[in-house]
Design a protein around this motif. Structure first.
Motif, PDB file in Angstrom:
ATOM      1  N   ASP A   1      35.342  42.707  34.907  1.00 48.96           N
ATOM      2  CA  ASP A   1      35.652  41.344  34.472  1.00 48.96           C
ATOM      3  C   ASP A   1      35.838  40.413  35.671  1.00 48.96           C
ATOM      4  O   ASP A   1      35.388  39.268  35.653  1.00 48.96           O
ATOM      5  CB  ASP A   1      36.906  41.321  33.596  1.00 48.96           C
ATOM      6  CG  ASP A   1      36.677  41.939  32.230  1.00 48.96           C
ATOM      7  OD1 ASP A   1      35.505  42.146  31.838  1.00 48.96           O
ATOM      8  OD2 ASP A   1      37.689  42.226  31.550  1.00 48.96           O
ATOM      9  N   ILE A   2      36.494  40.905  36.718  1.00 45.22           N
ATOM     10  CA  ILE A   2      36.677  40.106  37.929  1.00 45.22           C
ATOM     11  C   ILE A   2      35.326  39.824  38.577  1.00 45.22           C
ATOM     12  O   ILE A   2      35.031  38.690  38.970  1.00 45.22           O
ATOM     13  CB  ILE A   2      37.621  40.811  38.926  1.00 45.22           C
ATOM     14  CG1 ILE A   2      39.043  40.846  38.370  1.00 45.22           C
ATOM     15  CG2 ILE A   2      37.593  40.114  40.290  1.00 45.22           C
ATOM     16  CD1 ILE A   2      40.000  41.704  39.174  1.00 45.22           C
ATOM     17  N   MET A   3      34.470  40.833  38.676  1.00 45.32           N
ATOM     18  CA  MET A   3      33.150  40.652  39.283  1.00 45.32           C
ATOM     19  C   MET A   3      32.301  39.665  38.473  1.00 45.32           C
ATOM     20  O   MET A   3      31.602  38.831  39.031  1.00 45.32           O
ATOM     21  CB  MET A   3      32.405  41.993  39.387  1.00 45.32           C
ATOM     22  CG  MET A   3      33.006  42.979  40.356  1.00 45.32           C
ATOM     23  SD  MET A   3      32.941  42.384  42.048  1.00 45.32           S
ATOM     24  CE  MET A   3      34.654  41.969  42.292  1.00 45.32           C
ATOM     25  N   GLU A   4      32.411  39.753  37.173  1.00 44.56           N
ATOM     26  CA  GLU A   4      31.668  38.831  36.303  1.00 44.56           C
ATOM     27  C   GLU A   4      32.128  37.391  36.532  1.00 44.56           C
ATOM     28  O   GLU A   4      31.308  36.469  36.589  1.00 44.56           O
ATOM     29  CB  GLU A   4      31.875  39.227  34.841  1.00 44.56           C
ATOM     30  CG  GLU A   4      31.049  38.415  33.882  1.00 44.56           C
ATOM     31  CD  GLU A   4      31.189  38.895  32.450  1.00 44.56           C
ATOM     32  OE1 GLU A   4      31.038  38.062  31.543  1.00 44.56           O
ATOM     33  OE2 GLU A   4      31.446  40.095  32.231  1.00 44.56           O
ATOM     34  N   GLU A   5      33.420  37.202  36.684  1.00 48.44           N
ATOM     35  CA  GLU A   5      33.948  35.859  36.943  1.00 48.44           C
ATOM     36  C   GLU A   5      33.456  35.337  38.298  1.00 48.44           C
ATOM     37  O   GLU A   5      33.036  34.192  38.420  1.00 48.44           O
ATOM     38  CB  GLU A   5      35.477  35.878  36.896  1.00 48.44           C
ATOM     39  CG  GLU A   5      36.121  34.527  37.085  1.00 48.44           C
ATOM     40  CD  GLU A   5      35.866  33.536  35.964  1.00 48.44           C
ATOM     41  OE1 GLU A   5      35.958  32.331  36.229  1.00 48.44           O
ATOM     42  OE2 GLU A   5      35.571  33.965  34.835  1.00 48.44           O
ATOM     43  N   PHE A   6      33.480  36.180  39.321  1.00 52.05           N
ATOM     44  CA  PHE A   6      33.018  35.759  40.640  1.00 52.05           C
ATOM     45  C   PHE A   6      31.525  35.456  40.655  1.00 52.05           C
ATOM     46  O   PHE A   6      31.068  34.609  41.418  1.00 52.05           O
ATOM     47  CB  PHE A   6      33.331  36.834  41.692  1.00 52.05           C
ATOM     48  CG  PHE A   6      34.583  36.536  42.455  1.00 52.05           C
ATOM     49  CD1 PHE A   6      34.554  35.758  43.591  1.00 52.05           C
ATOM     50  CD2 PHE A   6      35.801  37.017  42.016  1.00 52.05           C
ATOM     51  CE1 PHE A   6      35.705  35.455  44.280  1.00 52.05           C
ATOM     52  CE2 PHE A   6      36.957  36.736  42.705  1.00 52.05           C
ATOM     53  CZ  PHE A   6      36.916  35.951  43.838  1.00 52.05           C
ATOM     54  N   ALA A   7      30.770  36.110  39.822  1.00 52.62           N
ATOM     55  CA  ALA A   7      29.317  35.895  39.783  1.00 52.62           C
ATOM     56  C   ALA A   7      28.954  34.490  39.319  1.00 52.62           C
ATOM     57  O   ALA A   7      27.840  34.025  39.550  1.00 52.62           O
ATOM     58  CB  ALA A   7      28.659  36.936  38.890  1.00 52.62           C
ATOM     59  N   LYS A   8      29.878  33.792  38.713  1.00 56.73           N
ATOM     60  CA  LYS A   8      29.630  32.435  38.226  1.00 56.73           C
ATOM     61  C   LYS A   8      29.626  31.405  39.352  1.00 56.73           C
ATOM     62  O   LYS A   8      29.172  30.293  39.162  1.00 56.73           O
ATOM     63  CB  LYS A   8      30.694  32.039  37.201  1.00 56.73           C
ATOM     64  CG  LYS A   8      30.684  32.888  35.951  1.00 56.73           C
ATOM     65  CD  LYS A   8      31.828  32.498  35.044  1.00 56.73           C
ATOM     66  CE  LYS A   8      31.905  33.398  33.834  1.00 56.73           C
ATOM     67  NZ  LYS A   8      33.073  33.077  32.989  1.00 56.73           N
TER      68      LYS A   8
END
Length: 58
Positions: A42-49
């Motif tokens: 979830d953290i990685m997905e947020e950073f990918a934005k």
């Protein structure tokens, strides 16, 4: 990003005088459990934005 945003995303701030943030702590190592992996993902997905606009070299 502000400190508030980084912490709200689940990052862990180090105890040093420098503003260093980690994606997980020893107790939340992603490979230790499905829950930890979900948290990390979830953290990685947020950073990918986000887009890197500039890199500051120290």
């Amino acid at each position: 990003m502000t400190e508030t945003k980084l912490i709200s995303m689940g990052l862990v701030r180090s105890n040093s005088e420098h503003h260093v943030y980690f994606f997980y702590a020893d107790c939340t190592t992603p490979t230790n459990s499905p829950e930890n992996w979900k948290r990390y993902s979830d953290i990685m997905e947020e950073f990918a934005k986000y887009e890197i606009l500039d890199v500051i070299e120290h």
